[in-house]
Design an enzyme around this catalytic site. Structure first.
Site: not given
Ligand code: ATP
Length: 362
Positions: A141, A191, A225, A249, A253
């Site tokens: 971001y 990752k 993942d 983020d 959620d």
């Protein structure tokens, strides 16, 4: 709003915002004030009418000196952003992001707690209590990137992810400190098997810091993942999850349903080690479908208030508030429609206030 006792005052800038924001903040503030009294503190609330209505009325969602105004407070309690007559991008970029960025709040904390009596996707009896610690300033971001050959078949876009040692280190310290305090494992989500540069740096910095300064905190690394799979399959196995802006983020959620949905999901944006107010807000948006009906669940705002109190020297009030939410939800009095109940916003907040212990007279 409440009389400070023992001379201690927590100065709160209340930015109610749009949609259900004003309803949940109005309902939550008296309960937060009652909890603060358990630490002998009073809340001094400044009402700020910033948001979509102000933007439509005056052309700006908040005044030019907004940052100075909030900096004169200990904390911001924020409702929600999103006005039906304002482009969602405009809402976010003219109010919530300038405030969060201007205050340099680099740590986003999102606890996920499974409440007794509330049905969630977790297996029967599984006790869910984890915390997502999200880096709040860079990563994917960063805003760096561009597009060339727009509108042609050769169009290319880049979105540059920025990961700096400084930012990783300071958010990792927050993660380690939280894991230590909560007595939980710190799980680093990266990752680095594929995005080797940025996430390779995350691995290096976090494991280096752990060995040097937090050898007592259990640390593990999971590729994001695999972590998402584990969060869904065994949410009770999660402790403190440390992650970049984008991963945080998504993961927070993903975790929200284990708390009973958006109406139960609080958050804090803070900057440990820096001066200035933190920014406390429910994760949900303005929920225009139920705005103005008095049926929104105020508990995410109340629980954000508990985080506000804990950050501002009111640990007893914070813990009591969380317990009171648990009690009021368990016996059904605080269950709004989203939790399968019939309580109104005001009734749910009142039920939490009733479940608070009375302050000890001095
Ligand atoms: P925005 O555009 O502001 O993000 P939205 O409606 O797209 O608004 P949310 O407000 O986050 O997104 O919520 C999605 C749905 O979840 C809402 O339409 C509402 O039905 C439900 N919801 C969210 N928050 C609450 C709440 N506090 N109480 C009850 N229901 C809620």
């Amino acid at each position: 709003m409440s009389t400070p006792q023992n001379g201690r005052t927590v100065r709160v800038a209340a930015v109610r915002g749009d949609g259900i924001g004003p309803e949940v903040v109005d309902a939550a503030l008296p309960v937060i004030a009652a909890a603060a009294r358990l630490d002998g503190a009073g809340l001094e609330v400044t009402d700020l009418d910033w948001g979509g209505d102000r933007l439509l009325r005056t052309g700006t969602a908040m005044p030019d000196d907004a940052l100075d105004v909030v900096r004169a407070h200990d904390a911001v309690l924020f409702g929600a952003v999103g006005h039906p007559k304002v482009d969602p991008d405009v809402s976010v970029w003219t109010l919530v992001l300038p405030l969060r960025k201007g205050l340099q709040l680099y740590a986003n904390l999102r606890p996920v707690v499974g409440w007794e009596g509330i049905e969630t996707p977790a297996r029967d009896g599984a006790k869910v209590d984890f915390l997502v610690v999200r880096e709040n300033t860079e990563g994917e971001y960063s805003g760096i990137g561009g597009r060339v050959h727009q509108g042609t078949p050769d169009e290319v876009a880049t979105e540059v992810a920025v990961h700096s040692r400084r930012a990783i280190e300071r958010i990792a310290r927050v993660g380690f400190a939280q894991a230590r305090e909560r007595g939980q494992t710190l799980t680093l989500a990266t990752k680095s098997n594929v995005a080797r540069h940025g996430y390779g740096l995350w691995d290096e910095v976090v494991f280096g810091l752990g060995a040097a300064e937090f050898p007592d905190v259990a640390l593990e690394k999971l590729y994001v993942d695999a972590l998402a799979t584990r969060m869904v399959a065994r949410p009770e196995s999660m402790g403190v999850v440390l992650c970049s802006n984008l991963f945080g983020d998504i993961l927070s959620d993903l975790g929200a349903p284990f708390a009973g949905g958006l109406g139960m999901a609080p958050s804090a944006n803070v900057a440990p080690g820096q001066d200035g107010p933190g920014f406390f807000e429910p994760v949900h948006g303005s929920a225009p479908d139920i705005a103005g009906q008095g049926i929104a669940n105020p508990l995410a705002a109340v629980l954000s208030g508990a985080m506000l109190l804990r950050e501002n020297g009111c640990p007893q009030g914070a813990t009591a508030l969380e317990r009171a939410v648990g009690e009021a939800v368990r016996d059904g009095a605080a269950r709004t429609r989203d939790l399968g109940g019939t309580a109104t916003t005001a009734q749910a907040a009142d039920a939490v206030a009733d479940a608070l212990p009375r302050p000890v007279a001095v």
